[in-house]
Write an enzyme that holds these catalytic residues in place. Structure first.
Site, short mmCIF file in Angstrom:
data_model
loop_
_atom_site.label_atom_id
_atom_site.label_comp_id
_atom_site.label_asym_id
_atom_site.label_seq_id
_atom_site.Cartn_x
_atom_site.Cartn_y
_atom_site.Cartn_z
N ASN A 1 51.60 32.11 -24.42
CA ASN A 1 51.25 33.30 -24.49
C ASN A 1 50.00 33.51 -23.63
OD1 ASN A 1 51.05 36.12 -26.93
ND2 ASN A 1 50.57 36.01 -24.98
N THR A 2 48.81 32.89 -24.33
CA THR A 2 47.42 33.06 -23.97
C THR A 2 47.41 32.41 -22.32
OG1 THR A 2 46.45 32.83 -25.98
CG2 THR A 2 45.20 32.62 -24.22
N ALA B 1 52.20 26.18 -27.30
CA ALA B 1 50.88 26.30 -27.50
C ALA B 1 49.94 25.25 -26.76
CB ALA B 1 50.22 25.91 -28.97
N GLY B 2 48.91 25.60 -25.98
CA GLY B 2 48.21 24.70 -25.31
C GLY B 2 48.20 24.72 -23.81
N GLY C 1 46.02 28.58 -27.71
CA GLY C 1 45.05 29.23 -26.96
C GLY C 1 43.94 28.57 -26.32
N LYS D 1 60.70 32.14 -34.88
CA LYS D 1 59.80 31.42 -34.65
C LYS D 1 58.99 31.21 -35.72
CE LYS D 1 55.66 29.94 -32.28
NZ LYS D 1 54.52 30.53 -31.35
#
Length: 260
Positions: free
Chosen positions: A211-212, A189-190, A163, A102
């Site tokens: 992830n987050t 993301a997001g 995040g 990535k």
């Protein structure tokens, strides 16, 4: 078509799960392992700069990951130049992690938006070096097309800043990207909650990386399961074909042929 035959294919490699998850920000390794299991993910990202690959006598994130079960996707998190990202990918390959990477090249520390000019430079070199490149990029259809033309195996446009948990801020750009490129489109993301993941999949995206959204939840393991279900439900809904949106009502029961 049964869900089991609807596989995600990246550079000829088949995966049953369309959810990819990160390995950072968990309270401890046991929590991370449990969340990975609940997510059903087969591809997991690891930040090369946060993995101890120089001294295998010390505890490492990799000690807690079943490499027979998961496909590693080393990422270049924390890189701000093409040269730095290229060097990081080469280090990961030399350390035996993977050439399935990535690619992140960030523009600044506050927004963590990608630097697309540096991203294109890095992608070109890494593809020529034999890497399977999955680039994290802005939701710009032109940049995504250029990345595909360079030979990237997928494109990974952001849904919102890393995040942030804001969800898909510009679904129209994502739809244009889906119409523009032929490689898999993976929202990266997001994503903040299960509905965000479902929306991404209902748009027609081929996968979601997060992830987050999982690790930062009050109960990461429960959220991992929720994301697993949301990605699957969103994919099924996309393939089922939603009804058209209408301004006025449409009766659920036919009104013709009623007995008077």
């Amino acid at each position: 078509m049964p869900e089991t035959t609807d596989k995600l294919v990246i550079a000829g490699r088949e995966f049953n799960s369309r959810l990819m998850v990160g390995t950072g920000k968990y309270a401890d390794y046991p929590q991370m392992v449990a969340a990975l299991e609940a997510s059903g993910a087969e591809i997991i990202t690891v930040a090369v700069r946060r993995v101890n690959i120089s001294d295998r006598n010390k505890e490492s994130l990799l000690d807690h990951i079943d490499l027979k079960k998961y496909t590693l996707l080393p990422n270049t998190a924390g890189c701000y130049t093409a040269d730095d990202a290229i060097r990081t990918c080469r280090l990961a390959r030399e350390a035996g992690l993977s050439d399935f990477v990535k690619l992140e090249v960030l523009g600044d520390e506050q927004t963590l938006f990608p630097d697309n000019q540096e991203l294109l430079k890095a992608a070109e070199v890494l593809v020529k070096d034999g890497f399977t490149v999955l680039p994290y990029t802005s939701d710009d259809p032109i940049i995504c097309k250029r990345l595909e033309d360079l030979g990237c195996a997928a494109v990974m446009p952001l849904g919102a800043p890393i995040g942030s948990g804001l969800g898909i801020r510009n679904p129209y750009n994502i739809r244009i990207i889906l119409d523009t490129v032929k490689v898999p489109v993976i929202v990266d993301a997001g994503v903040g909650t299960a509905s965000d993941a479902a929306i991404a999949m209902e748009l027609g995206c081929h996968g979601v990386l997060m992830n987050t959204g999982i690790a930062g939840a009050q109960d990461p393991i429960a959220m991992a399961e929720a994301m697993n279900l949301a990605v699957r439900a969103g994919r099924l809904a996309y393939r089922a074909g939603r009804i058209p949106m209408k301004l006025h009502a449409s009766a659920s029961s036919p009104i013709t042929g009623l007995i008077k």
